[in-house]
Design an enzyme around this catalytic site. Structure first.
Site, mmCIF file in Angstrom:
data_model
loop_
_atom_site.group_PDB
_atom_site.id
_atom_site.type_symbol
_atom_site.label_atom_id
_atom_site.label_comp_id
_atom_site.label_asym_id
_atom_site.label_seq_id
_atom_site.Cartn_x
_atom_site.Cartn_y
_atom_site.Cartn_z
ATOM 1 N N CYS A 111 0.812 -1.226 0.000
ATOM 2 C CA CYS A 111 0.000 0.000 0.000
ATOM 3 C C CYS A 111 0.847 1.279 0.000
ATOM 4 C CB CYS A 111 -0.963 -0.038 1.180
ATOM 5 S SG CYS A 111 -2.390 1.021 0.935
ATOM 6 N N ARG A 145 -12.422 5.875 -3.585
ATOM 7 C CA ARG A 145 -11.560 4.986 -2.825
ATOM 8 C C ARG A 145 -11.884 3.543 -3.191
ATOM 9 N NH1 ARG A 145 -8.248 6.787 1.544
ATOM 10 N NH2 ARG A 145 -7.301 4.890 2.329
ATOM 11 N N HIS A 208 -3.764 -5.944 1.815
ATOM 12 C CA HIS A 208 -3.374 -6.223 3.188
ATOM 13 C C HIS A 208 -4.248 -7.374 3.661
ATOM 14 C CE1 HIS A 208 -6.051 -2.626 3.280
ATOM 15 N NE2 HIS A 208 -6.670 -3.283 4.228
#
Lengths: 256, 423
Positions: A111, A145, A208
């Site tokens: 990320c 997002r 993640h």
């Protein structure tokens, strides 16, 4: 000071003294650990321990001297504000990181540090944050997002499971291969079906979840590469990954 | 005014209760028919509206503020069902207003979800707000915890009289600099307790950012000793027993005291505040103690790494059977990363008897990496609970669970034991 596990508590001596230890460096565990990135470090340490190897866990925070002798580097995700805090220090250690990357040091970049290891990050407002140019890629802040469960496939690692949460959209340069092709989710950007990047012994990804627990093939790739570089061989009796397999099956069946 | 929307809303409420659910639906009905209903009903209260928000502890803290104010003789309206959306508030109002839409209360104390509070405060500016914390849950909704902070800032800016802030959470305390219209008061911790309550930035290794003991706090949690605690108010330290379990609830008691004192102004009866606090029972699913097969069974709600850590720290695992149930539905948070920031070493000795929930295998995998023995993994909560109760006869039991897992566990338990009913 919290009672969180400290780097010292994580450091384990090898069960088999013949086998030796790997030195694992986590970059900016304070600012860049928003998505359980510590889990990736723990997985590396335990998978070494289960095979009789030791692990020495090092941390690099802003202002620290960069350690000399490092076998694996793990970098995580942070908030935009965390990325601002580490900015200057990252530029200061960039020459060393470039050298280690070119030399073949295995690295896992998730990320935020995936983005900052690229050439640049242009925020949604138009500010350009320089990266450190280890990976030939650009990131642009998006209005939307990208959040949710991800399944992707790679020839090298098979199916990859994780969770993404990023507003940056990343575009790979011509010299860089994606890590995987997205089956469910967005990955690097909303347009292409690519997830992450592979370069030398670097695995970079937006996933993640944490990435390594449910993707032991990637964990073992990093460990094998590091062990072969350091000891000439990786003595691997295998690890029982049946729980990880079941966790992968269930994760894969979850809605986006 | 036209009483029809209120009557239709009340009818919808009656109907949906007969069907046994849908606490927010009547709120939707009245919002559609009369968008001004909620604002009118709440604007006439003599002591105005108190909004309680933050990522964690809203339900229990709201309950505490309500009971502290009731203990001082006030009539308090609250959204007790934990339906913390604007629509849930409207639905709760329907149950309390008369047919003309008037509310007989002195003050309203409302738990509001961060995102919904932003809409609510546009309709009804609160006189007081209590902002608890910005912890790392619900990142799947808000993206970043800094984004969550900006939601709380909107609540603070809409507040007209007093904003009560957590001095120990740097993001919450930092809101003070943007507040101009309202007064700011703080609740906080004695320096000796700071390490017990890590803020979100302190989860891993690095030294704390906990700000400034220099900020004067209206109420300070001075010490915790089991389920007793001492609070410092205006230079006087008072020790009290609490029925609440869990150190996080005890810190929130300081928050509730500060909020109640803000509402009461100079008129607070200090002794009575503490006797009210001592009598507060845990809210639905938050450290509740039930009895199953003659043994205590505790439900501990866990939603994020700080909360899970504090839960593990608050409840001694020795001699106790443990179950963990983790779901990843919307109300739980979809992202499971946070399990990796919880240290499960304390469960190493006794192990975990049963792991359950949609993400049972993720949880079991997490425990494996901390070398914690797992007795059984059963994703189906009903089966898991039966197995857990059968296998732990004669031992006290504890279940750590995410929100929707808690609802499922509670539903099953109600078939076995008497469970507190929340209207």
């Amino acid at each position: 000071m919290s009672d969180a596990p400290s780097a010292a508590a994580l450091t384990g001596a090898p069960a088999d003294p013949q086998k030796g230890s790997l030195r694992i460096l986590q970059l900016y565990p304070r600012e860049m650990n928003i998505y359980g990135d510590y889990g990736n470090v723990l997985v590396l340490k335990q998978r070494l321990a289960w095979r009789g190897y030791g692990a020495e866990i090092l941390e690099h925070n802003a202002g620290d001297p960069f350690p000399d002798d490092v076998d694996i580097i793990v970098g995580g995700g942070g908030q935009d504000s965390g990325q601002v805090v580490i900015q200057e220090d990252l530029q200061a250690i960039a020459p060393r990181l470039r050298e280690l990357a070119e030399d073949g040091t295995p690295m896992l970049l998730i990320c935020g540090l995936y983005q900052l290891f690229g050439n640049s990050f242009r925020t949604y407002e138009g500010t350009v944050i320089p990266g450190i140019g280890v990976l030939d890629l650009e990131t642009r802040g998006g209005s939307e997002r990208l959040i949710g469960n991800v399944v992707a496939t790679s020839e090298e690692f098979g199916e990859i499971h994780g969770y993404e949460n990023h507003s940056g959209q990343t575009f790979l340069g011509s010299g860089l291969r994606p890590l995987a092709t997205v089956i469910k989710g967005a990955g690097n950007n909303a347009g292409e079906k690519h997830e992450g990047a592979r370069y030398r012994n670097i695995v970079a990804s937006y996933l993640h979840g944490s990435l390594l627990p449910k993707n032991p093939a990637i964990a073992d790739y990093l460990l094998r590469t590091a062990a072969e570089r350091k000891f000439g061989a990786f003595e691997d009796d295998g690890v029982d990954d049946s729980l990880a397999d079941l966790a992968r099956q269930h994760a894969g069946a979850r809605p986006r | 005014m036209n009483p029809l929307p209120v009557l239709v809303g009340k009818a919808a409420r009656f109907a949906s209760r007969l069907r046994g659910g849908g606490s927010a639906f009547p709120g939707l009905v009245v919002e559609r028919l009369d968008p001004g209903f909620m604002g009118r009903a709440l604007s006439t209260l003599p002591r105005g509206v108190v909004v309680v928000s933050g990522t964690n502890g809203k339900t229990t803290t709201t309950k505490m503020v309500v009971e502290l104010l009731e203990g001082q003789g006030l009539t308090v309206f609250t959204n007790r069902t934990g339906s913390n959306f604007t629509r849930g508030v409207a639905a709760a109002l329907l149950g309390e207003v008369d047919w003309r839409g008037r509310l007989q209360a002195d003050v309203a104390v409302l738990e509001l979800d961060e995102a919904h509070a932003v809409h609510f405060v546009k309709l009804v500016p609160p006189r007081y707000s209590l902002l608890l914390n910005v912890l790392r849950d619900q990142l799947d909704r808000f993206g970043e915890i800094d984004a969550t902070t900006r939601l709380l800032e909107r609540i603070a800016l809409a507040t007209t009289d007093t904003v009560v802030l957590n001095r120990e959470d740097p993001r919450v305390a930092g809101l003070a600099s943007s507040i101009t219209a309202a007064d700011v008061v703080y609740f906080g911790l004695d320096a000796s307790l700071r390490s017990t309550f890590p803020n979100d930035d302190e989860l891993r290794g690095a030294a704390g950012t906990a700000p400034a003991s220099a900020l004067p706090a209206d109420v300070v949690l001075a010490s915790v000793d089991g389920n007793a605690a001492s609070f410092e108010v205006e230079g006087t330290t008072t020790r009290t027993d609490l029925r609440l379990r869990g150190v996080y609830n005890i810190f929130n008691a300081a928050a509730a005291l500060a909020a109640a004192r803000a509402v009461l102004g100079g008129s607070a009866d200090g002794d009575r505040l503490f006797s009210s606090l001592a009598a507060v029972e845990p809210a639905f699913g938050r450290g509740e103690s039930l009895v199953v097969d003659g043994q205590a069974l505790e439900l501990v709600l866990v939603k994020n790494p700080s909360g899970f850590r504090l839960g593990l720290k608050s409840f001694d695992p020795a001699g106790c059977a443990t179950m963990i149930a983790i779901n990843d539905n919307y109300a739980d948070g979809r992202d499971m990363s946070w399990l990796w920031d919880v240290d499960f070493d304390s469960l190493g000795l006794g192990g975990v008897d049963v792991v359950s929930g949609v993400r049972a295998y993720d949880m079991a995998l997490r425990l494996k990496y901390d070398d914690v023995r797992v007795g059984a993994v059963e994703p189906d909560t009903t089966d898991a609970l039966r197995q857990f109760i059968r296998g732990s006869a004669g031992r006290p039991k504890r279940i750590f669970c995410t929100y929707t897992a808690m609802l499922a566990v509670r539903r099953e338990l109600s078939k076995i034991t008497k469970v507190e009913v929340v209207s």
